[in-house]
Design a protein around this motif. Structure first.
Motif, PDB file in Angstrom:
ATOM      1  N   THR A   4      10.029  -1.816  17.756  1.00 36.10           N
ATOM      2  CA  THR A   4      10.650  -1.286  18.977  1.00 36.10           C
ATOM      3  C   THR A   4      10.404   0.209  19.136  1.00 36.10           C
ATOM      4  N   LYS A   5       9.634   0.795  18.233  1.00 31.60           N
ATOM      5  CA  LYS A   5       9.334   2.216  18.334  1.00 31.60           C
ATOM      6  C   LYS A   5       8.361   2.494  19.482  1.00 31.60           C
ATOM      7  N   GLY A   6       8.309   3.755  19.898  1.00 23.32           N
ATOM      8  CA  GLY A   6       7.268   4.181  20.799  1.00 23.32           C
ATOM      9  C   GLY A   6       5.946   4.306  20.065  1.00 23.32           C
ATOM     10  N   LEU A   7       4.869   4.428  20.836  1.00 20.82           N
ATOM     11  CA  LEU A   7       3.531   4.541  20.260  1.00 20.82           C
ATOM     12  C   LEU A   7       2.953   5.931  20.497  1.00 20.82           C
ATOM     13  N   ALA A   8       2.214   6.418  19.516  1.00 21.14           N
ATOM     14  CA  ALA A   8       1.375   7.602  19.676  1.00 21.14           C
ATOM     15  C   ALA A   8      -0.064   7.164  19.468  1.00 21.14           C
ATOM     16  N   ILE A   9      -0.901   7.390  20.485  1.00 25.65           N
ATOM     17  CA  ILE A   9      -2.308   6.983  20.435  1.00 25.65           C
ATOM     18  C   ILE A   9      -3.155   8.230  20.220  1.00 25.65           C
ATOM     19  N   ILE A  10      -4.011   8.191  19.204  1.00 26.64           N
ATOM     20  CA  ILE A  10      -4.839   9.351  18.857  1.00 26.64           C
ATOM     21  C   ILE A  10      -6.297   8.923  18.881  1.00 26.64           C
ATOM     22  N   ALA A  11      -7.044   9.450  19.832  1.00 24.12           N
ATOM     23  CA  ALA A  11      -8.457   9.109  19.987  1.00 24.12           C
ATOM     24  C   ALA A  11      -9.332  10.145  19.307  1.00 24.12           C
ATOM     25  N   GLY A  12     -10.321   9.658  18.550  1.00 23.74           N
ATOM     26  CA  GLY A  12     -11.206  10.555  17.825  1.00 23.74           C
ATOM     27  C   GLY A  12     -10.751  10.729  16.388  1.00 23.74           C
ATOM     28  N   PHE A  13     -10.438   9.616  15.702  1.00 24.15           N
ATOM     29  CA  PHE A  13      -9.882   9.703  14.352  1.00 24.15           C
ATOM     30  C   PHE A  13     -10.933  10.178  13.359  1.00 24.15           C
ATOM     31  N   GLY A  14     -10.514  11.092  12.510  1.00 25.83           N
ATOM     32  CA  GLY A  14     -11.378  11.630  11.466  1.00 25.83           C
ATOM     33  C   GLY A  14     -10.582  12.583  10.602  1.00 25.83           C
ATOM     34  N   PRO A  15     -11.239  13.223   9.648  1.00 25.39           N
ATOM     35  CA  PRO A  15     -10.526  14.174   8.788  1.00 25.39           C
ATOM     36  C   PRO A  15     -10.135  15.414   9.579  1.00 25.39           C
ATOM     37  N   GLY A  16      -9.132  16.115   9.101  1.00 30.13           N
ATOM     38  CA  GLY A  16      -8.733  17.363   9.754  1.00 30.13           C
ATOM     39  C   GLY A  16      -7.596  17.184  10.725  1.00 30.13           C
ATOM     40  N   THR A  27       6.096  10.574  12.175  1.00 26.42           N
ATOM     41  CA  THR A  27       7.509  10.782  11.853  1.00 26.42           C
ATOM     42  C   THR A  27       8.416  10.313  12.984  1.00 26.42           C
ATOM     43  N   LEU A  28       7.839  10.142  14.183  1.00 23.10           N
ATOM     44  CA  LEU A  28       8.624   9.711  15.347  1.00 23.10           C
ATOM     45  C   LEU A  28       8.237   8.328  15.854  1.00 23.10           C
ATOM     46  N   TYR A  29       6.937   8.012  15.767  1.00 27.58           N
ATOM     47  CA  TYR A  29       6.426   6.838  16.467  1.00 27.58           C
ATOM     48  C   TYR A  29       5.506   6.014  15.570  1.00 27.58           C
ATOM     49  N   ASP A  30       5.244   4.763  16.003  1.00 27.10           N
ATOM     50  CA  ASP A  30       4.145   4.005  15.426  1.00 27.10           C
ATOM     51  C   ASP A  30       2.833   4.637  15.891  1.00 27.10           C
ATOM     52  N   ILE A  31       1.783   4.463  15.101  1.00 20.38           N
ATOM     53  CA  ILE A  31       0.539   5.190  15.315  1.00 20.38           C
ATOM     54  C   ILE A  31      -0.606   4.221  15.618  1.00 20.38           C
ATOM     55  N   VAL A  32      -1.434   4.602  16.591  1.00 16.88           N
ATOM     56  CA  VAL A  32      -2.684   3.896  16.863  1.00 16.88           C
ATOM     57  C   VAL A  32      -3.799   4.936  16.858  1.00 16.88           C
ATOM     58  N   VAL A  33      -4.773   4.777  15.959  1.00 17.29           N
ATOM     59  CA  VAL A  33      -5.906   5.704  15.915  1.00 17.29           C
ATOM     60  C   VAL A  33      -7.157   4.979  16.393  1.00 17.29           C
ATOM     61  N   LEU A  34      -7.985   5.703  17.157  1.00 15.67           N
ATOM     62  CA  LEU A  34      -9.198   5.131  17.734  1.00 15.67           C
ATOM     63  C   LEU A  34     -10.411   5.925  17.271  1.00 15.67           C
ATOM     64  N   GLY A  35     -11.497   5.239  16.980  1.00 17.10           N
ATOM     65  CA  GLY A  35     -12.728   5.918  16.596  1.00 17.10           C
ATOM     66  C   GLY A  35     -13.900   4.958  16.620  1.00 17.10           C
ATOM     67  N   ARG A  36     -15.087   5.514  16.794  1.00 17.95           N
ATOM     68  CA  ARG A  36     -16.282   4.676  16.901  1.00 17.95           C
ATOM     69  C   ARG A  36     -16.560   3.914  15.615  1.00 17.95           C
ATOM     70  N   SER A  37     -16.287   4.536  14.463  1.00 21.33           N
ATOM     71  CA  SER A  37     -16.562   3.884  13.179  1.00 21.33           C
ATOM     72  C   SER A  37     -15.287   3.463  12.457  1.00 21.33           C
TER      73      SER A  37
END
Length: 275
Positions: A4-16, A27-37
């Motif tokens: 039931t948490k909100g989502l944080a979407i992060i495009a361009g996942f990588g180090p840094g 710490t606040l939301y469920d996480i979705v990371v997007l990346g080509r590889s």
């Protein structure tokens, strides 16, 4: 697995920076990371076992799944990764179709992808290099925002901070920019042109959707980001490089701003950076 948490979407996942954005917003939301590889792994708890093949991106994702900043939380977030070509309308559409199936409100969407840094004499720069740069920084920003905005607007409520308890702050769309989006240095026309286009897109979107209750912010990263690749640079200057965790915290601070005092353009640079 439902949440039931909100989502944080992060495009361009990588180090840094993007990695630390995931741990900060986790710490606040469920996480979705997007990346080509980035391998597709949907709605898992931290400490999950990842499928083969093993790659640098898979190992980085494993680090995220086992990061103590997330696993030590009282309620650790669900973490998803979705393989996405951010320059492809088909790929981005398929990714957001999967995100919609989570049936969770979207609190934050961050476009942190970028064309590679390129310094090259103008007469030697090729049409293919311009096209490649624009396909990520400009077209990628457009595709990501066009799919994210309708989901973010679902969380807007003009009478309250947000429409559900799962969204404690105004829904926020971030674009990660660069100094090249403000000034074009010599031999930087390819990278700068794409970043100028991204800035124009971000500010236009901010002016259109801010009055509708969506916080849109362009973050100008002005300086060298601290990493293994940059370890030898500015080694004699304490705090002379951008620390990814500190940068990510600034994004979180912007997200928490009340709508009576929003920041739409924000510059982050180390204290010793010339500007």
């Amino acid at each position: 697995m439902s949440s039931t948490k909100g989502l944080a979407i992060i495009a361009g996942f990588g180090p840094g920076i993007s990695y630390k954005l995931a741990t900060q917003f986790g710490t606040l939301y469920d996480i979705v990371v997007l990346g080509r590889s980035t391998p597709t792994v949907l709605q898992t708890k931290p400490s999950a076992t990842l499928p083969p093949p093993v790659s640098a991106t898979t190992l980085l994702l494993k680090s995220l799944f086992t990061d103590p900043d997330l696993t030590n939380l009282e309620t650790p977030p669900l973490v998803s990764s979705i393989q996405t070509d951010l320059a492809s309308d088909v790929s981005v559409s398929e990714t957001f179709a999967q995100i919609k199936d989570f049936n969770q409100p979207v609190a934050v969407a961050i476009f942190n992808a970028s064309a590679p840094f390129l310094r090259k004499p103008f007469l030697q720069s090729t049409p293919a290099e311009y096209s490649a740069a624009f396909s990520i920084s400009a077209l990628g920003s457009v595709l990501f925002a066009q799919h994210a905005i309708p989901l973010l607007l679902n969380g807007v409520d003009f009478n309250n901070k947000s429409s559900t308890p799962e969204l404690p702050y105004p829904p926020t769309l971030f674009f990660t920019g660069a100094t090249a989006g403000y000034k074009s240095s010599a031999q930087m026309s390819v990278f700068a042109a794409a970043k100028h286009a991204q800035r124009a897109i971000a500010l236009s979107v901010a002016r259109e959707y801010g009055p509708k209750g969506l916080h849109v912010a362009l973050v100008n990263i002005d300086g060298l980001v601290d990493s293994e690749k940059t370890k030898a640079f500015l080694a004699d200057v304490p705090d002379g490089k951008l620390v990814p965790a500190d940068v990510a915290l600034s994004y979180l601070d912007i997200h928490k701003q009340p709508r009576s005092a929003w920041t739409n353009e924000f510059e982050i640079r180390p204290w010793a950076e010339s500007w």
